[in-house]
Scaffold this active site. Structure first.
Site, short mmCIF file in Angstrom:
data_model
loop_
_atom_site.label_atom_id
_atom_site.label_comp_id
_atom_site.label_asym_id
_atom_site.label_seq_id
_atom_site.Cartn_x
_atom_site.Cartn_y
_atom_site.Cartn_z
N CYS A 80 24.36 37.65 41.04
CA CYS A 80 24.27 36.19 40.90
C CYS A 80 25.40 35.58 41.73
CB CYS A 80 24.36 35.76 39.45
SG CYS A 80 23.19 36.59 38.34
N ALA A 81 25.36 35.79 43.01
CA ALA A 81 26.52 35.53 43.87
C ALA A 81 26.82 34.06 44.08
CB ALA A 81 26.31 36.21 45.23
N GLY A 130 29.49 32.70 46.59
CA GLY A 130 30.19 33.90 46.96
C GLY A 130 31.67 34.00 46.66
N GLY A 131 32.19 33.18 45.76
CA GLY A 131 33.62 33.25 45.46
C GLY A 131 34.06 34.64 45.02
N LYS A 132 33.31 35.24 44.10
CA LYS A 132 33.69 36.58 43.62
C LYS A 132 33.28 37.64 44.63
CE LYS A 132 33.75 35.30 38.74
NZ LYS A 132 33.30 33.90 38.88
N ASP A 173 21.07 35.92 45.22
CA ASP A 173 20.92 34.73 44.39
C ASP A 173 19.51 34.18 44.57
OD1 ASP A 173 23.25 33.08 42.83
OD2 ASP A 173 21.59 31.77 43.33
N ASP A 222 27.63 37.84 37.42
CA ASP A 222 28.28 36.59 37.02
C ASP A 222 27.15 35.64 36.62
OD1 ASP A 222 30.00 34.50 36.63
OD2 ASP A 222 30.49 34.21 38.74
N CYS A 228 31.21 32.38 32.29
CA CYS A 228 32.31 31.42 32.11
C CYS A 228 32.02 30.58 30.88
CB CYS A 228 32.52 30.57 33.36
SG CYS A 228 31.03 29.82 34.03
#
Length: 390
Positions: free
Chosen positions: A206-207, A210-212, A230, A278, A331
Site C-alpha cells: 500500500c505504497a 512512497g514515503g516508507k 497501490d 501500511d 496510523c
C-alpha cells in the site's frame, strides 16, 4: 486585511471545512489553498493569521460544530482580543448577540471517545492527539545531515532515530528535496520494523506516494528489489520522481486493480522476504496534522476500513516466502484496526507467528507495538511483525 476581516475569513473557511467533513468533500488544507487562490489581496501575514485562527477553532471542537461562527465564538470565549473583532464592521463578523449558539469544547466526538477507551487510550492523553505537530524529516543515509540542516538553527536530531531530525512546524525544506524527506518520527520508527537489508525482495503493498518505500530503499542501500504497489494511480505516480531525487534505482511501481490485486501479483507469489502493509485506516493517529479528520470518521467508515485491512492482509500472505514476514502498520490508535486485526489474522493462518518489531519507541500492545502522540511525541501507530511458517 483588518483583524476583523481576517476573523470573518476564518469563519467562512470553517463553514466550508465543516460542510466538506459532513459531505465527504476536500480536506481543510485544500479548501484553504483554494480560498486564498481566489483572494490575491490577502498577503502572507493575512494568510498565516487566518490559517492559525481556523486550526485553533478546529482543534477546540470535538464534535463537528454547526457553523464556523459558532466555532470561532468558542475560541473567542477565552480570547478577549478575538471577541472584540466581532464588531459589525464592513468586512468583519457581526456583533455577538446574547445567547448566541456557541460550539461545544472537546477533543473527540463521543463515539470515538468510546472506541479510544476500549482501546486503552485514556482521556488524559487525548489533547495530544490534536496538538500541532512539529516538522520531522529523514535524511538520506549518504548525506551529512548536520551540515545540510545548518541553515536551520532550530533543527534537532531525534534521539532514537539515526537519520531523523525535528524542525519547527512550518519550516521550508523544499530546497532539500531528495536529500531529506518529510516524514514523522513515528513513521520513520515503524519502518524499522521491516528489518530489511541489501539484496532483499520487498513488496510495499500500500505504497501510496512512497514515503516508507523510500525509507526501505535507503536502508537497503539501493541493492535488491522493491515493488511498490497501490490502487491509486495519482498517488503512485508521485513515487518515481521522488525515488529518482533520492538516487534509488531498485524501486518499481505496480498499479493494482481494487479487488483483483492477486492477478497483478501472480509473479511474486511466495517470493518476497518482506511484504510491508501500511494499510488504509481511520488515521486517528494523524489528527495532529489533519484535526478536522475526526469529524469525517463515522462508525460505518471505520467498519469499511476494518474490512479493507483484513482483505489487504489476505492479499499479502501468499506473497511471503517461507520464513519471510509481513509488517502490518496502521496510523491508528484503535484496536479494531490494529490489535484485533492481528489477532484475527493469526487465528485464521496456522503456522504464522508474531515476532517483536523491536522499535526504538512505543509500548507493547497485544502482539505488536503501539506509538502514541502523548507518550512518544510522534503520530500514533500500531505495528506488528508477522512471520510465515518455514
Amino acid at each position: 486585511m483588518t483583524p476583523a476581516a481576517r476573523t470573518q475569513a476564518a469563519i467562512e473557511l470553517l463553514d466550508a471545512i465543516i460542510a466538506a467533513a459532513r459531505e465527504g468533500g476536500a480536506a481543510a488544507d485544500t479548501l484553504i489553498a483554494r480560498y486564498f487562490a481566489s483572494r490575491r489581496y490577502a498577503g502572507s501575514k493575512d494568510r498565516r493569521a487566518i490559517r492559525e485562527l481556523v486550526y485553533t477553532a478546529v482543534r477546540q471542537c470535538g464534535e463537528p460544530p454547526s457553523s464556523g461562527r459558532g466555532a470561532m465564538l468558542l475560541v473567542a470565549q477565552s480570547d478577549p482580543e478575538l471577541a472584540s473583532r466581532f464588531d459589525g464592521s464592513q468586512h468583519g463578523p457581526a456583533a455577538i448577540e446574547p445567547g448566541e449558539p456557541v460550539a461545544e469544547r472537546g477533543v473527540v466526538p463521543a463515539w470515538i471517545a468510546r472506541e479510544l477507551e476500549r482501546s486503552g487510550i485514556q482521556s488524559a492523553s487525548w489533547p495530544a492527539l490534536v496538538e500541532r505537530a512539529p516538522l520531522d524529516v529523514r535524511a538520506r543515509r549518504d548525506v551529512d545531515a548536520r551540515e545540510l540542516l545548518s541553515a536551520f538553527p532550530d533543527a534537532q536530531p531525534i534521539a532514537h532515530l539515526e537519520r531523523g531530525w525535528r524542525l519547527p512546524a512550518g519550516s521550508d525544506v523544499a530546497s532539500l528535496a531528495g536529500a531529506v524527506e518529510v516524514q514523522d518520527a513515528g513513521s520513520q520508527a515503524v519502518s524499522l520494523a521491516a528489518q530489511v537489508g541489501p539484496g532483499m525482495t520487498v513488496i510495499d503493498l500500500c505504497a501510496g506516494a512512497g514515503g516508507k518505500t523510500l525509507a526501505l530503499g535507503d536502508t537497503m542501500e539501493d541493492r535488491g528489489r522493491i515493488v511498490a504497489c497501490d490502487v491509486d494511480r495519482g498517488r503512485l505516480s508521485r513515487l518515481a520522481p521522488r525515488a529518482e531525487r533520492a538516487n534509488l534505482t531498485i524501486v518499481e511501481s505496480r498499479l493494482l486493480d481494487p479487488g483483483r490485486e492477486a492477478q497483478r501479483l501472480g509473479d511474486l507469489q511466495a517470493g518476497a522476504d518482506l511484504v510491508f502493509v501500511d494499510a488504509p485506516c481511520s488515521g486517528t493517529g494523524t489528527w495532529r496534522r489533519n484535526p478536522e479528520a475526526r469529524w469525517r470518521l463515522t462508525p460505518e467508515r471505520l467498519s469499511r476500513f476494518v474490512a479493507m485491512q483484513a482483505h489487504v492482509l489476505e492479499v499479502a500472505a501468499p506473497l511471503v516466502k517461507p520464513g519471510g514476514a509481513i509488517v502490518y502498520v496502521v496510523c491508528s490508535l484503535l484496536d479494531a484496526e490494529g490489535k484485533d486485526q492481528v489477532d484475527n489474522f493469526l487465528s485464521a493462518h496456522a503456522g504464522w507467528t508474531a515476532a517483536d518489531p523491536t522499535l526504538p519507541i512505543g509500548a507493547a500492545h497485544g502482539r505488536g507495538v503501539r506509538l502514541s502522540p502523548a507518550q512518544d511525541q510522534s503520530d500514533g501507530f500500531f505495528v506488528a511483525r508477522l512471520v510465515a511458517p518455514c
